[in-house]
Design an enzyme around this catalytic site. Structure first.
Site, PDB file in Angstrom:
ATOM      1  NE  ARG A  34      60.275  81.405  36.827  1.00 53.74           N
ATOM      2  CZ  ARG A  34      60.694  82.565  36.305  1.00 53.74           C
ATOM      3  NH1 ARG A  34      61.330  82.591  35.156  1.00 53.74           N
ATOM      4  NH2 ARG A  34      60.467  83.691  36.939  1.00 53.74           N
ATOM      5  CE1 TYR A  54      51.604  57.525  32.649  1.00 55.75           C
ATOM      6  CE2 TYR A  54      51.457  59.764  31.830  1.00 55.75           C
ATOM      7  CZ  TYR A  54      51.440  58.875  32.882  1.00 55.75           C
ATOM      8  OH  TYR A  54      51.250  59.332  34.146  1.00 55.75           O
ATOM      9  CG  ASP A  87      57.589  58.432  26.674  1.00 59.90           C
ATOM     10  OD1 ASP A  87      58.517  58.014  27.399  1.00 59.90           O
ATOM     11  OD2 ASP A  87      56.480  58.774  27.130  1.00 59.90           O
ATOM     12  CE  LYS A 103      56.184  57.234  35.780  1.00 61.75           C
ATOM     13  NZ  LYS A 103      55.629  57.387  34.453  1.00 61.75           N
TER      14      LYS A 103
HETATM   15  C1  LIG Z   1      54.832  58.303  33.747  1.00 56.94           C
HETATM   16  C2  LIG Z   1      54.990  58.447  32.283  1.00 56.94           C
HETATM   17  C3  LIG Z   1      54.871  59.703  31.671  1.00 56.94           C
HETATM   18  C4  LIG Z   1      54.508  60.955  32.433  1.00 56.94           C
HETATM   19  O1  LIG Z   1      55.490  61.323  33.334  1.00 56.94           O
HETATM   20  P1  LIG Z   1      55.207  62.069  34.745  1.00 56.94           P
HETATM   21  O2  LIG Z   1      56.558  62.154  35.330  1.00 56.94           O
HETATM   22  O3  LIG Z   1      54.256  61.213  35.508  1.00 56.94           O
HETATM   23  O4  LIG Z   1      54.611  63.394  34.402  1.00 56.94           O
HETATM   24  C5  LIG Z   1      55.082  59.758  30.303  1.00 56.94           C
HETATM   25  N1  LIG Z   1      55.367  58.653  29.575  1.00 56.94           N
HETATM   26  C6  LIG Z   1      55.476  57.437  30.140  1.00 56.94           C
HETATM   27  C7  LIG Z   1      55.796  56.258  29.285  1.00 56.94           C
HETATM   28  C8  LIG Z   1      55.281  57.291  31.507  1.00 56.94           C
HETATM   29  O5  LIG Z   1      55.369  56.074  32.051  1.00 56.94           O
END
Ligand SMILES: *Cc1c(COP(=O)(O)O)cnc(C)c1O
Length: 381
Positions: free
Chosen positions: A46, A98, A170, A195
């Site tokens: 962890r 998001y 982000d 992503k």
């Molecule tokens: C998918 C996404 C998230 C969240 O991420 P997860 O890996 O699904 O928890 C946050 N911000 C954006 C822009 C996203 O596309």
């Protein structure tokens, strides 16, 4: 080091034991110690795992950051960043966001004591107006999800710093290859590595990159104390994905540009949102702060109810109807009923997330096949 070299080599060193060129997947929860406290830097997975350490080094190098941290998901990374704040603190957030980030803020951190205001961060004047003495963080998504709005990172960093607040970006839609927020003054970058960083729709993961030592130490503490860490196999998959990040993003962007231009002239399409189109309201800003325009497109078709899209979905053969984005395969999503369903309807409509809004994650397939697929399906509306 130039980008294509960096992506291939970041974080990976040949294995000292065998010379393996790829970082091994260390499937172990614990590590034998010579005597209590005498070990090779690893005690429990962890806290540390060698596969994760390699990935975290790669993540830091990609963003040009001192520190990189991997989390079990993008939302786990967001959760850790919001924990830097205290009850009573105020956060200004991009309105176009998001859906899961919105839900985490409203349903988890608001009851805990943070307050949030959602503003149009493409307009710095609106951000300045919404600042309060308690504002400790400005959280932006640029390009934003789903409408690809572009917020000016350097200007917002100045505004944040004048009020002693952090600017968090982000950077999921842009990736470190297209956009370097830390260089423009941002304090913290987060990614859903699920992503583009992973890039193959096979792992869920989050990442945080930053230069500030004290905040990095606190985030590292939360990572271990809360325990939302990714497993070694997922770390391996994302580390492998990163090696082709610039190659993939070049193809994603090239395909998306052609598809956006095709959609812009289609009679059944009323609006196209893509930063690479001169008609985009922040076209010039996007050119300034992004290397390429990326693989995400939103567009609106002329329908008033989702039911009118029935034949459209069933006619698609290459685009898969699915949430998520950033993989090699092309996906299509209906934000109002899928990714952004957690946002109340009135707010959704005010944002521009209408029943006819569609979001594409353009893959790296042959663009002729992608355009033919959309063309055929649009005819069926
Ligand atoms: C998918 C996404 C998230 C969240 O991420 P997860 O890996 O699904 O928890 C946050 N911000 C954006 C822009 C996203 O596309």
């Amino acid at each position: 080091m130039k980008w294509h070299t960096l992506a291939v080599h970041a974080g990976t060193e040949s294995d000292p034991l065998t010379g393996a060129v790829m970082t091994p997947v260390y499937f172990t929860s614990t590590y034998a110690q010579e005597a209590p406290g005498v070990h090779k830097g690893y005690e429990y997975s962890r806290t540390h795992n060698p596969t994760r350490s390699a990935l975290e080094a790669a993540l830091a190098q990609l963003e040009g950051a001192k520190h990189g941290l991997a989390f079990a998901s993008g939302l786990a990374a967001t959760d850790a960043i919001l924990r830097l704040l205290r009850p009573g603190d105020h956060v200004l957030v991009s309105r176009d966001l998001y859906g899961g980030t919105y839900r985490l803020m409203r349903k988890v951190f608001e009851p805990w004591g943070l307050s949030f205001d959602f503003v149009d961060t493409t307009d710095p004047a609106q951000v300045e107006e919404a600042l309060r003495p308690q504002t400790k963080m400005i959280w932006i998504e640029t390009p934003s999800n789903p409408l690809l709005r572009i917020s000016p990172i350097a200007v917002l960093a100045d505004i944040a710093h004048q009020s002693n607040a952090y600017l968090v970006v982000d950077n999921t839609f842009a990736t470190p290859y297209l956009q370097a927020p830390l260089e423009m003054g941002a304090d913290i970058v987060m990614h859903s590595a699920t992503k583009y960083l992973g890039g193959h729709s096979d792992a869920v993961m989050g990442a945080i990159m930053l230069n500030k030592d004290e905040e990095a130490q606190r985030l590292r503490f939360f990572q271990n104390a809360v325990g939302a860490v990714p497993g070694p196999m997922d770390c391996f998959l994302v580390l492998r994905g990163i090696k082709t990040l610039p190659l993939r993003l070049q193809k994603h962007s090239e395909n998306a540009q052609k598809i956006a231009e095709f959609l812009a002239t289609h009679p059944k399409v009323s609006k196209v949102y893509y930063p690479g189109l001169v008609t985009h309201p922040q076209y010039l800003l996007a050119k300034q702060q992004m290397r390429l325009s990326g693989g995400m497109i939103a567009f609106e078709v002329k329908v008033s109810r989702v039911e009118e899209l029935q034949n459209f979905w069933s006619a698609l053969k290459v685009f898969l109807l699915a949430e998520s984005l950033g993989g090699v395969e092309s996906l299509i999503n209906h934000p109002a009923t899928m990714t952004h369903a957690s946002i109340p309807e009135a707010e959704r409509l005010a944002l521009g997330i209408t029943p006819g809004l569609l979001r594409l994650s353009v893959g790296i397939e042959d663009v002729d096949d992608l355009i033919a697929d959309l063309k055929g399906a649009l005819q069926r509306i």
